[in-house]
Design a protein around this motif. Structure first.
Motif, short mmCIF file in Angstrom:
data_model
loop_
_atom_site.label_atom_id
_atom_site.label_comp_id
_atom_site.label_asym_id
_atom_site.label_seq_id
_atom_site.Cartn_x
_atom_site.Cartn_y
_atom_site.Cartn_z
N GLU A 30 0.62 -0.82 -0.01
CA GLU A 30 0.59 0.15 0.34
C GLU A 30 0.56 1.21 0.21
O GLU A 30 1.74 1.47 0.64
N GLU A 54 -10.37 3.41 9.57
CA GLU A 54 -12.15 2.87 9.44
C GLU A 54 -12.53 1.87 11.12
O GLU A 54 -11.49 0.98 11.29
N LEU A 66 -16.00 5.40 7.98
CA LEU A 66 -14.04 6.19 7.33
C LEU A 66 -14.07 7.55 8.56
O LEU A 66 -15.16 8.31 8.17
N ARG A 126 -8.22 -0.42 8.90
CA ARG A 126 -8.37 -0.28 7.81
C ARG A 126 -7.73 -0.95 6.53
O ARG A 126 -7.85 -1.13 5.31
N ARG A 127 -6.17 -0.88 7.16
CA ARG A 127 -5.16 -1.77 6.05
C ARG A 127 -5.05 -2.79 6.37
O ARG A 127 -4.98 -3.42 5.10
N LYS A 159 -8.45 -5.02 6.22
CA LYS A 159 -9.52 -5.60 5.66
C LYS A 159 -9.05 -5.01 4.32
O LYS A 159 -9.60 -5.91 2.81
N GLN A 160 -8.81 -3.62 3.90
CA GLN A 160 -8.06 -3.53 2.60
C GLN A 160 -7.29 -4.61 1.88
O GLN A 160 -7.18 -4.84 0.59
N ARG A 161 -6.37 -4.89 2.33
CA ARG A 161 -4.72 -5.75 2.22
C ARG A 161 -5.93 -7.13 1.63
O ARG A 161 -5.56 -7.70 0.35
N ALA A 208 -9.19 -8.24 1.05
CA ALA A 208 -9.91 -7.85 0.45
C ALA A 208 -9.03 -8.06 -0.97
O ALA A 208 -9.66 -8.31 -2.17
N ARG A 209 -7.80 -7.26 -1.31
CA ARG A 209 -6.81 -7.65 -2.58
C ARG A 209 -6.53 -9.39 -2.91
O ARG A 209 -6.69 -9.83 -3.72
#
Length: 532
Positions: free
Chosen positions: A200, A215, A221, A277-278, A280-282, A284-285
């Motif tokens: 990221e 988040e 957010l 947040r970090r 969760k985003q990772r 998803a990827r």
């Protein structure tokens, strides 16, 4: 009448529990600890004594002054601090029977991460999962990410450059103190660990600030300041954790009665939101099928692609410690070494000569292969880590139930024991003239004799798993900036304002920065850094 009776009973209980019982236990002395001098007047009776020292902001310095006279100090009713470096092996060595202290359990969330897990088999499992990512052979895979962050750091330096310092004046004009090296090294390490660990781009170096999205668990957010949240969490926890049995109660009490602590705990929630947040985003990827070369991938599956099947809480915990320990200590180290070099111009001149000898004038980012084996560069880094270790406080360990020998003396079971790196690194029998910044001490024929007592990254099986990446980042950045720039402190005798929580670092370090004259042959690409 009933209310008076209840209040009287409650008061009697509180007086008995907090005053009479501690005094009785002190004089009963079941473990024989009264023979050791106490940190202060109440440390032998209650952990409030050490909590009081923690509030002052540099408890390890207080310990150091006491350890000049006393090899063992009682810092709590059941806690001992050691000042003799030979205790390192007994407390932290590979063969020690001591385990991580209750301290780590109290600070853990719903799941343990690599740094706070107490159970040895569980620690071995976690370390096996992560060791391949942190292995020395993988540094080549991370170098391009470190180089990218170095370029962005340099662009920030270029933007802050002023005219060269007049030779007539040793003190810069205050308006020329345009570059807070402490903040920018932290932007560097935060950007680097997010890229290395999660693929990221936080963009802190580009924006010149650490404003980032967090988040909440319910999906809201909001923007927060990364460093403020991280450091406030450490300030709150390091102030009250020492009374282990009362940690949760004290957390609630400080929320109720202290506006300062309420602010800290609010920012702690912001830190949790940053991590969530970090992660969760990772995730998803990962679930979308992206195969990325980062730590998160290693968390999720082994090198053969077999899933590790970790619980979500454990994944979040590992992301949390990575974003914390993987950034703050290295940033402090980067800041400290620049401070010591600026305070010791002869050392800086010698380092610059060594770096210039392997880098071309036009090179903007120092290639790791060119600088990783420079002996004086490494000596400058290690000497800064010695005299100002980022993690100063004694990492507490606990003796096994049957007790254990420390310095040849039996210490009863379930006792908290520790030695501060700040104290150990000032033992004159190992590090002569310990208050002097002297990189040459690491270049002597007998310098290997100092290594067992150099605990900037702790020691033994629980030593810092990320030391190779930290050295990579420190080496590349320091070589690059001393090659390209001149720096000046606010004045020759300037000292940083330090604060010790879990780590110990400067609040700010404002510098004047200007470009070095590298000669007429400097290529155009060195004049302006283009960052994609």
């Amino acid at each position: 009448m009933y209310e008076i009776l209840v209040a009287s009973v409650a008061s009697l209980f509180l007086i008995s529990y907090f005053i009479i019982l501690p005094v009785v236990n002190y004089f009963r002395d079941p473990k024989g600890f009264r023979r050791y001098p106490a940190l202060n007047a109440i440390a032998g009776f209650t952990d409030l004594g050490f909590m009081w020292e923690a509030q002052k902001g540099f408890r390890s310095k207080t310990l150091y002054e006491m350890h000049k006279k006393h090899p063992v100090i009682r810092i709590g009713p059941n806690s001992l601090s050691y000042g003799d470096v030979h205790a390192i092996k007994d407390i932290y060595g590979h063969s020690t029977k001591c385990t991580k202290d209750v301290f780590y359990e109290k600070l853990a969330g719903t799941h343990f991460h690599l740094a706070d897990v107490v159970d040895k088999p569980e620690h071995a499992r976690k370390r096996k999962v992560l060791s391949s990512a942190y292995a020395l052979k993988n540094l080549e895979g991370w170098e391009h990410k470190v180089a990218d962050k170095t370029e962005r750091f340099i662009r920030g330096c270029d933007a802050a450059c002023t005219a060269p310092l007049s030779k007539e004046f040793k003190r810069p004009d205050p308006k020329d103190l345009t570059f807070d090296y402490r903040a920018w090294t932290n932007f560097f390490t935060l950007d680097a660990i997010a890229d290395i660990g999660l693929s990221e781009r936080l963009g802190f170096l580009d924006q010149g600030s650490d404003r980032v999205l967090g988040e909440t668990m319910d999906g809201k957010l909001h923007y927060v300041n990364y460093r403020e949240c991280l450091h406030s969490t450490a300030r709150a926890q390091s102030s009250i954790v020492w009374a282990y049995d009362w940690y949760k109660v004290n957390e609630k009490l400080t929320r109720l009665f202290s506006s300062r602590f309420r602010h800290f705990w609010h920012l702690n929630e912001g830190w949790n939101d940053i991590v969530y947040r970090r992660a969760k985003q990772r995730l998803a990827r990962y679930e979308a099928g992206e195969k990325l070369d980062d730590f998160f991938q290693v968390l999720m599956e082994d090198k053969n692609g077999t899933p590790n099947n970790l619980e979500w809480g454990e994944i979040v915990a590992e992301v949390s410690i990575m974003l914390n320990a993987g950034s703050d200590t290295t940033a402090i180290a980067m800041n400290n070494v620049m401070f010591w070099l600026l305070r010791n111009p002869a050392c800086l001149a010698r380092l610059r000569e060594e770096v210039d000898s392997v880098l071309d004038p036009a090179e903007v980012v120092a290639p790791y292969d060119k600088v990783k084996h420079l002996p004086y560069l490494r000596a400058c880094l290690d000497e800064s880590l010695r005299i100002t270790p980022p993690t100063t406080f004694g990492l507490p360990r606990r003796t096994p139930p049957e007790g254990a020998p420390i310095l040849g003396e039996y210490i009863p079971g379930n006792t908290s024991v520790s030695i501060s790196a700040y104290v150990a690194h000032r033992d004159p029998s190992v590090f002569p003239d310990p208050e002097r910044y002297d990189p040459d001490r690491w270049l002597q024929p007998n310098s290997k004799d100092m290594q067992p007592y150099f605990v900037a990254f702790s020691a033994g099986a629980r030593g810092c798993i990320g030391r190779n990446i930290s050295y990579l980042e420190q080496t590349v950045l320091l070589a690059s900036v001393v090659h390209r720039y001149e720096f000046a402190l606010p004045h020759p005798g300037w000292e940083p304002e330090l604060w010790e929580s879990m780590n110990c670092g400067a609040k700010t370090m404002p510098l004047k920065v200007w470009r070095r004259d590298l000669g007429a042959g400097v290529a155009a690409e060195a004049e302006k850094v283009e960052v994609a």
